[in-house]
Design a protein around this motif. Structure first.
Motif, PDB file in Angstrom:
ATOM      1  N   THR A   1     -19.072  -0.672 -40.711  1.00  0.00           N
ATOM      2  CA  THR A   1     -20.135   0.317 -40.642  1.00  0.00           C
ATOM      3  C   THR A   1     -20.395   0.887 -42.036  1.00  0.00           C
ATOM      4  O   THR A   1     -19.465   1.299 -42.723  1.00  0.00           O
ATOM      5  CB  THR A   1     -19.769   1.451 -39.686  1.00  0.00           C
ATOM      6  N   SER A   2     -21.654   0.860 -42.443  1.00  0.00           N
ATOM      7  CA  SER A   2     -22.030   1.408 -43.750  1.00  0.00           C
ATOM      8  C   SER A   2     -23.086   2.494 -43.551  1.00  0.00           C
ATOM      9  O   SER A   2     -23.503   2.787 -42.426  1.00  0.00           O
ATOM     10  CB  SER A   2     -22.581   0.295 -44.646  1.00  0.00           C
ATOM     11  N   ASN A   3     -23.533   3.086 -44.648  1.00  0.00           N
ATOM     12  CA  ASN A   3     -24.558   4.134 -44.584  1.00  0.00           C
ATOM     13  C   ASN A   3     -25.877   3.619 -44.015  1.00  0.00           C
ATOM     14  O   ASN A   3     -26.679   4.388 -43.486  1.00  0.00           O
ATOM     15  CB  ASN A   3     -24.797   4.714 -45.984  1.00  0.00           C
ATOM     16  N   THR A   4     -26.087   2.311 -44.145  1.00  0.00           N
ATOM     17  CA  THR A   4     -27.342   1.715 -43.677  1.00  0.00           C
ATOM     18  C   THR A   4     -27.207   1.059 -42.305  1.00  0.00           C
ATOM     19  O   THR A   4     -28.122   0.392 -41.849  1.00  0.00           O
ATOM     20  CB  THR A   4     -27.841   0.677 -44.695  1.00  0.00           C
ATOM     21  N   GLY A   5     -26.023   1.236 -41.678  1.00  0.00           N
ATOM     22  CA  GLY A   5     -25.829   0.640 -40.361  1.00  0.00           C
ATOM     23  C   GLY A   5     -24.692  -0.356 -40.362  1.00  0.00           C
ATOM     24  O   GLY A   5     -23.897  -0.429 -41.303  1.00  0.00           O
ATOM     25  N   ASN A   6     -24.596  -1.139 -39.314  1.00  0.00           N
ATOM     26  CA  ASN A   6     -23.532  -2.131 -39.193  1.00  0.00           C
ATOM     27  C   ASN A   6     -23.836  -3.363 -40.035  1.00  0.00           C
ATOM     28  O   ASN A   6     -24.967  -3.839 -40.081  1.00  0.00           O
ATOM     29  CB  ASN A   6     -23.356  -2.550 -37.728  1.00  0.00           C
ATOM     30  N   LEU A   7     -22.777  -3.873 -40.690  1.00  0.00           N
ATOM     31  CA  LEU A   7     -22.899  -5.078 -41.509  1.00  0.00           C
ATOM     32  C   LEU A   7     -21.887  -6.094 -41.016  1.00  0.00           C
ATOM     33  O   LEU A   7     -20.680  -5.836 -41.028  1.00  0.00           O
ATOM     34  CB  LEU A   7     -22.644  -4.745 -42.975  1.00  0.00           C
ATOM     35  N   THR A   8     -22.369  -7.241 -40.555  1.00  0.00           N
ATOM     36  CA  THR A   8     -21.477  -8.299 -40.080  1.00  0.00           C
ATOM     37  C   THR A   8     -21.112  -9.203 -41.255  1.00  0.00           C
ATOM     38  O   THR A   8     -21.972  -9.896 -41.801  1.00  0.00           O
ATOM     39  CB  THR A   8     -22.134  -9.114 -38.950  1.00  0.00           C
ATOM     40  N   ILE A   9     -19.837  -9.190 -41.623  1.00  0.00           N
ATOM     41  CA  ILE A   9     -19.371  -9.951 -42.787  1.00  0.00           C
ATOM     42  C   ILE A   9     -18.962 -11.365 -42.394  1.00  0.00           C
ATOM     43  O   ILE A   9     -19.241 -12.322 -43.111  1.00  0.00           O
ATOM     44  CB  ILE A   9     -18.193  -9.217 -43.462  1.00  0.00           C
ATOM     45  N   LEU A  10     -18.293 -11.509 -41.245  1.00  0.00           N
ATOM     46  CA  LEU A  10     -17.876 -12.825 -40.750  1.00  0.00           C
ATOM     47  C   LEU A  10     -18.537 -13.084 -39.406  1.00  0.00           C
ATOM     48  O   LEU A  10     -18.559 -12.205 -38.540  1.00  0.00           O
ATOM     49  CB  LEU A  10     -16.356 -12.899 -40.619  1.00  0.00           C
ATOM     50  N   LYS A  11     -19.056 -14.302 -39.235  1.00  0.00           N
ATOM     51  CA  LYS A  11     -19.865 -14.614 -38.058  1.00  0.00           C
ATOM     52  C   LYS A  11     -19.318 -15.852 -37.340  1.00  0.00           C
ATOM     53  O   LYS A  11     -19.667 -16.981 -37.674  1.00  0.00           O
ATOM     54  CB  LYS A  11     -21.312 -14.876 -38.486  1.00  0.00           C
ATOM     55  N   GLY A  12     -18.437 -15.637 -36.388  1.00  0.00           N
ATOM     56  CA  GLY A  12     -17.975 -16.735 -35.548  1.00  0.00           C
ATOM     57  C   GLY A  12     -17.204 -17.804 -36.297  1.00  0.00           C
ATOM     58  O   GLY A  12     -17.514 -18.995 -36.173  1.00  0.00           O
TER      59      GLY A  12
END
Length: 227
Positions: free
Chosen positions: A17-28
């Motif tokens: 979670t960042s100031n701009t919302g959720n950030l998905t770093i790893l995807k499946g």
């Protein structure tokens, strides 16, 4: 002879979670690494390489999916359980060394074995520091050592507990060419002599090519690089 699976990852995701919302770093992420393999994880900065390495080593907790180290489910354990598993299976070489400044070189190397109750911790530390060419620096503190010497102490420390899996995050990233070559040789010599599974994040193409396999991280997804 068939080798056991050292690491297995199934549908691994990691979101922060960042100031701009959720950030998905790893995807499946899905991957499997056999014991005693050497594997390089390559890719551009910010692609998720170091995040993946930290999750595999139990230094952070993934959002979903499963991580198995030697068939032991790792990712859903408590911090205490993960710490015990790290002590049993894992060694980690950090790019920024992470030596304890109040401990001498030999004391830094002794620490993992001491935590496991090894009565021969000092003798083993002396042998490892000799292997990395630092037998004359046993009683020096980190601030009395060069960057290359600190990294060699960090590598000796990583092997002090005889880990089954060694993770290395940009092990040559802060080193000059001469020390970088020395560190590379040490990593592979120790990997081969102890049969340790070696998983490293690197921007060094020559170092990556020395590994059995190369995995490419791009936009949070992992693919195998054809050699």
């Amino acid at each position: 002879m068939a080798r056991n699976t050292a690491i297995k990852v199934s549908n691994l995701t990691h979101t922060v979670t960042s100031n701009t919302g959720n950030l998905t770093i790893l995807k499946g992420i899905n991957m499997e690494i056999k014991e005693s393999e050497s594997v390089a994880i390559v890719g551009s900065s910010g692609s998720g390489k170091s995040t993946l390495l930290g999750l595999l080593a139990g230094l952070d907790v993934n959002t979903s999916g499963d991580i198995f180290l030697y068939e032991q489910e790792f990712s859903s354990q408590t911090e205490e359980q993960r710490a015990l598993a790290r002590g049993q299976y894992v060694g980690f070489v950090f790019q920024s060394f992470h030596l304890l400044p109040s401990l001498q070189a030999i004391e830094n190397v002794m620490l993992p074995a001491e935590l496991k109750g090894d009565k021969d911790a000092r003798k083993k530390a002396e042998v490892l520091l000799e292997k990395v060419g630092l037998s004359h620096r046993l009683t020096h503190y980190p601030n009395q050592l060069s960057g290359g010497e600190q990294q060699r102490v960090a590598i000796a420390r990583a092997f002090a507990s005889n880990p089954k899996i060694l993770f290395a995050d940009e092990p040559t990233g802060n080193l000059d060419e001469e020390n970088g070559k020395l560190i590379i040789k040490l990593l592979f010599d120790l990997n081969q002599s102890q049969g340790t599974t070696l998983v490293m994040v690197t921007h060094d193409n020559e170092l990556a090519k020395m590994c059995d396999r190369q995995l490419v991280m791009s936009a949070g997804q992992l693919t195998e690089k054809s050699l």
